[in-house]
Design a protein around this motif. Structure first.
Motif, PDB file in Angstrom:
ATOM      1  N   LYS A 602      46.736  48.610  11.927  1.00  0.00           N
ATOM      2  CA  LYS A 602      45.350  48.319  11.570  1.00  0.00           C
ATOM      3  C   LYS A 602      44.348  49.183  12.330  1.00  0.00           C
ATOM      4  O   LYS A 602      43.300  49.538  11.783  1.00  0.00           O
ATOM      5  CB  LYS A 602      45.054  46.836  11.825  1.00  0.00           C
ATOM      6  N   TYR A 646      36.696  56.120  10.761  1.00  0.00           N
ATOM      7  CA  TYR A 646      36.098  54.921  10.196  1.00  0.00           C
ATOM      8  C   TYR A 646      34.919  54.418  11.026  1.00  0.00           C
ATOM      9  O   TYR A 646      34.455  53.294  10.822  1.00  0.00           O
ATOM     10  CB  TYR A 646      37.144  53.801  10.101  1.00  0.00           C
ATOM     11  N   LEU A 671      36.254  46.963  12.574  1.00  0.00           N
ATOM     12  CA  LEU A 671      36.472  46.889  11.131  1.00  0.00           C
ATOM     13  C   LEU A 671      36.905  45.493  10.703  1.00  0.00           C
ATOM     14  O   LEU A 671      36.894  45.181   9.496  1.00  0.00           O
ATOM     15  CB  LEU A 671      37.549  47.896  10.711  1.00  0.00           C
ATOM     16  N   TYR A 672      37.291  44.649  11.679  1.00  0.00           N
ATOM     17  CA  TYR A 672      37.862  43.354  11.359  1.00  0.00           C
ATOM     18  C   TYR A 672      37.011  42.229  11.951  1.00  0.00           C
ATOM     19  O   TYR A 672      36.438  42.369  13.040  1.00  0.00           O
ATOM     20  CB  TYR A 672      39.298  43.265  11.878  1.00  0.00           C
ATOM     21  N   ASP A 682      30.649  46.298   2.541  1.00  0.00           N
ATOM     22  CA  ASP A 682      31.255  47.428   1.851  1.00  0.00           C
ATOM     23  C   ASP A 682      32.175  48.250   2.747  1.00  0.00           C
ATOM     24  O   ASP A 682      32.505  49.386   2.418  1.00  0.00           O
ATOM     25  CB  ASP A 682      30.157  48.346   1.297  1.00  0.00           C
ATOM     26  N   VAL A 683      32.596  47.700   3.887  1.00  0.00           N
ATOM     27  CA  VAL A 683      33.419  48.470   4.813  1.00  0.00           C
ATOM     28  C   VAL A 683      34.795  48.725   4.203  1.00  0.00           C
ATOM     29  O   VAL A 683      35.338  47.903   3.475  1.00  0.00           O
ATOM     30  CB  VAL A 683      33.562  47.721   6.163  1.00  0.00           C
ATOM     31  N   ARG A 684      35.326  49.875   4.491  1.00  0.00           N
ATOM     32  CA  ARG A 684      36.653  50.265   4.003  1.00  0.00           C
ATOM     33  C   ARG A 684      37.658  50.160   5.146  1.00  0.00           C
ATOM     34  O   ARG A 684      37.523  50.838   6.163  1.00  0.00           O
ATOM     35  CB  ARG A 684      36.612  51.693   3.453  1.00  0.00           C
ATOM     36  N   THR A 685      38.646  49.317   5.019  1.00  0.00           N
ATOM     37  CA  THR A 685      39.646  49.138   6.073  1.00  0.00           C
ATOM     38  C   THR A 685      40.944  49.839   5.689  1.00  0.00           C
ATOM     39  O   THR A 685      41.350  49.809   4.518  1.00  0.00           O
ATOM     40  CB  THR A 685      39.926  47.647   6.311  1.00  0.00           C
ATOM     41  N   PRO A 686      41.593  50.470   6.651  1.00  0.00           N
ATOM     42  CA  PRO A 686      42.851  51.162   6.335  1.00  0.00           C
ATOM     43  C   PRO A 686      43.987  50.173   6.159  1.00  0.00           C
ATOM     44  O   PRO A 686      43.977  49.074   6.731  1.00  0.00           O
ATOM     45  CB  PRO A 686      43.078  52.034   7.574  1.00  0.00           C
ATOM     46  N   SER A 687      44.973  50.557   5.368  1.00  0.00           N
ATOM     47  CA  SER A 687      46.127  49.687   5.148  1.00  0.00           C
ATOM     48  C   SER A 687      47.301  50.531   4.693  1.00  0.00           C
ATOM     49  O   SER A 687      47.145  51.672   4.254  1.00  0.00           O
ATOM     50  CB  SER A 687      45.816  48.605   4.095  1.00  0.00           C
ATOM     51  N   SER A 693      49.944  56.981   3.181  1.00  0.00           N
ATOM     52  CA  SER A 693      48.579  56.816   2.694  1.00  0.00           C
ATOM     53  C   SER A 693      47.629  57.640   3.525  1.00  0.00           C
ATOM     54  O   SER A 693      48.009  58.279   4.505  1.00  0.00           O
ATOM     55  CB  SER A 693      48.177  55.338   2.747  1.00  0.00           C
ATOM     56  N   GLU A 694      46.366  57.608   3.160  1.00  0.00           N
ATOM     57  CA  GLU A 694      45.338  58.373   3.866  1.00  0.00           C
ATOM     58  C   GLU A 694      45.154  57.813   5.265  1.00  0.00           C
ATOM     59  O   GLU A 694      45.051  56.605   5.452  1.00  0.00           O
ATOM     60  CB  GLU A 694      44.020  58.298   3.107  1.00  0.00           C
TER      61      GLU A 694
END
Length: 695
Positions: A602, A646, A671-672, A682-687, A693-694
């Motif tokens: 995360k 991020y 982010l969490y 509108d936050v973009r969290t990585p997964s 993945s990116e």
């Protein structure tokens, strides 16, 4: 293996050339930096000594232009062609501030001229000794062979003579061949010091020429003179300035001794030792000034040069450089950098409940490790909380300088001078951090053990393996007989796959992997509850690495030992660990089960580390851009913000806390929710897997 790359080099050669130019100011700052890093006492020694030396230099080379008399002048001209002799043994007066000698010479004038002679002899003697000694030491140490053995014999023979006796012999011989004077006196003094330079430089040359960078130069086809001149010389002459200043001080004494005994410069040339010899009868008659002032000059100049030498020794030697003061004393973490009473880390309900219900091998709370530096306190570990369960292996990963090894050593309170440990480290319900030293020493080895990396440097090469075990066992269990301790050693070695017949071998008789097994056997011989393994597989081949990991696995499964595995190798973590703690800039930024961390990390930093791992399926190399922050003045907010893809505006203002982001998984990232700030809609969290993945 995770690899984190730094920023790229300049795009063109011109930019590189421009950037390589160092301004004079920065060069001077670089030169002065060791002086600034050393203690005030050392700087005081150097500058006070230099002050006295500069004063004597002025006396020697400026005063003769100002003072009306010379050291061999015994009369003055009162009228053209008419002279008046100075009174003999006149006490100090306005005309003769230091008085006169038995032969009517002005004492102050002789002090001034003798100072000039002392500096000239000192310069010639030290230059000759340094030039000859350093040259012979370099050549002898690099070449070796018969020439080296013969030269060592000669130098040892010269060194065995008392320095004054040798100087007298050389002075007598040169005085017979040439004439008594400045050069013969300087040469006599120089011969005394040549063996000192030779021995020091030769020994250092023997050591440096075996270094890998010298071998690399040979592999590139470098000539011998290039290797000696560029690779060896500058690495062995670091102690020469210290020897030079100490020899300079000693040369004043040797010159004075030669003059006192009549083997130096001839009378009436001014020389302090010679003047003291001429004044020996004056002292008994109460005429103190003829001997007092030359003696005081010797004491002051010799003391000043010695102070400079001692101060330079502290500057040149990195260990002594920080002996007196490596920065401000660390009293405690500033309140402004503490998040809350728990040390800035929020533990999940599962973690708290697990700590209460499960048996812990180690419990770490608000652990902080600080070091004194010339720039101020550096907190290498800053508020770490961690539960290590019995029979569990936790991997501690992160970049170099993230605080992993500092944390491991702090768990045993193994700190260098100037290091500070704060917080709690509980082993067997005893807090190592705040316990008396006697209690901590007993807990080391019995309650918690440390496996060092580079085992060859941790084993005494002059002791048999059995002696290492016997010493350790009988330190903790004094009533254990030597025979019983040897039996315990054999049993421990058998557990790690080493035949007991090798218990009496020396460390150099083992391979690298077997030496690491010896270190592991020493770590488990007293059956500790916790083992801190600091890079236990570094520099080992994959077969030995697998064997070491299998041994650690057996220890935690059969002996219920809790293991903290410190490593850079994420592949080792994936194979050997149950949980992973990711450390960055002194703090744990993510923690969780191995599968979760590797398949769905995360925290952006963890994702960068995992993406940097090279596997058979790797088609493109990834790295984490930028550099870790300066921990002397860490940035506000998230310490990874400057490198994070991020990052949001408030990331540089709010210090994130560990928050639950998955089953038994925590991350310190804004982010969490629950990390310390509201998460934008509108936050973009990585997964997902960062290698697929990116990032």
């Amino acid at each position: 293996m995770s690899t984190v790359h730094g920023s790229e080099a300049p795009a063109d050669a011109h930019s590189a050339a421009v950037n390589s130019r160092t301004p004079l100011k920065k060069r001077l700052q670089h030169i002065y930096r060791p002086f600034r890093q050393t203690s005030r006492i050392s700087r005081g020694l150097i500058f006070s000594g230099l002050g006295v030396v500069v004063f004597f230099l002025l006396v020697a080379f400026v005063a003769p232009l100002l003072y009306p008399y010379s050291g061999t002048q015994y009369r003055k001209e009162v009228a053209p062609g008419e002279f008046v002799k100075f009174p003999a043994l006149a006490p100090p007066s306005v005309e003769h501030p230091f008085g006169t000698t038995r032969d009517g010479f002005d004492v102050l004038a002789r002090i001034i001229d003798a100072a000039s002679l002392a500096f000239v002899v000192m310069a010639i003697a030290v230059s000759i000794a340094m030039l000859v000694g350093v040259t012979l030491g370099l050549y002898s140490g690099y070449r070796g062979g018969k020439f080296d053995r013969a030269l060592v014999t000669v130098m040892d023979s010269v060194y065995a003579f008392p320095s004054l006796v040798m100087a007298i012999i050389v002075g007598f011989v040169l005085g017979s061949i040439l004439t008594q004077g400045v050069f013969s006196a300087a040469a006599a003094v120089a011969v005394v010091y040549i063996p000192q330079y030779y021995r020091v430089v030769r020994n250092h040359t023997f050591s440096v020429k075996q270094e890998p960078f010298v071998e690399a130069a040979r592999s590139f086809g470098a000539k011998d003179r290039t290797i000696v001149g560029r690779y060896i010389f500058f690495n062995v002459v670091q102690t020469v300035p210290v020897i030079l200043t100490l020899n300079a001080a000693d040369s004043i004494l040797v010159l004075a001794a030669l003059g006192f005994l009549g083997y130096g410069v001839p009378y009436p040339i001014p020389e302090w030792g010679l003047d003291i010899a001429k004044a020996t009868n004056d002292v008994a008659a109460g005429i103190w000034w003829t001997a007092f002032w030359p003696g005081m000059a010797i004491v002051l100049l010799v003391t000043a040069l010695t102070l400079v030498g001692e101060g330079l020794n502290d500057v040149v030697n990195p260990l002594l450089r920080t002996r007196g003061k490596a920065g401000r004393k660390i009293a405690g973490m500033p309140r402004s950098r503490r998040k809350n009473g728990d040390g800035g880390v929020t533990r999940s309900a599962d973690a708290v409940r697990g700590a209460a219900q499960e048996k812990l091998a180690a419990k770490i709370r608000d652990l902080r490790v600080g070091y004194r530096t010339s720039d101020g306190p550096l907190w290498a570990v800053d508020g770490v909380d961690l539960n290590l369960r019995a029979g569990e292996c936790v991997g501690l990963v992160g970049e170099s300088g993230s605080g992993k090894s500092s944390m491991g050593r702090a768990m045993l309170r193994l700190m260098p001078p100037g290091g500070v440990v704060q917080g709690e480290v509980e082993i067997d319900d005893r807090d190592i951090v705040n316990a008396p030293e006697s209690t901590v020493r007993k807990m080391r080895g019995e309650g918690i053990s440390l496996m060092f990396q580079e085992p060859m440097t941790r084993l005494n090469p002059l002791m048999r393996v059995s002696d290492h075990f016997v010493e350790m066992i009988r330190t903790h269990q004094p009533k254990t007989s030597r025979q019983r301790a040897r039996t315990m050693a054999r049993d421990a070695l058998m557990q790690v796959g080493i035949p007991p017949t090798r218990v009496d071998n020396y460390p150099h008789e083992f391979s690298g992997g077997m030496r690491q097994r010896v270190m592991l056997a020493m770590a488990i011989v007293l059956t500790p509850r916790t083992i801190v393994a600091d890079e236990p597989t570094t520099a080992l081949d994959v077969i030995v690495e697998s064997q070491i990991l299998s041994l650690l696995e057996r220890l935690r499964s059969e002996e219920n030992v809790g293991i903290l595995l410190i490593t850079h190798n994420l592949g080792v973590v994936a194979e050997a660990c149950d949980r992973v703690a990711v450390m960055y800039a002194g703090r744990i930024v993510e923690m969780g089960p191995v599968d979760q961390i590797f398949n769905d990390p995360k925290h952006p930093y963890t994702r960068g580390l995992v993406a940097s791992t090279i596997s058979l399926n790797t088609t493109e190399l990834h790295s984490v851009g930028g550099y870790p922050p300066n921990l002397v003045e860490p940035p506000t907010g998230c310490r990874f913000a400057d490198r994070c893809a991020y990052a949001m505006d408030h990331c540089t203002k709010v210090d994130p806390e560990l928050t639950t982001v998955g089953p038994e998984q925590q991350a310190a990232c804004l982010l969490y929710p629950g990390a310390g700030a509201d998460v934008p809609a509108d936050v973009r969290t990585p997964s997902g897997d960062p290698q697929k993945s990116e990032v």
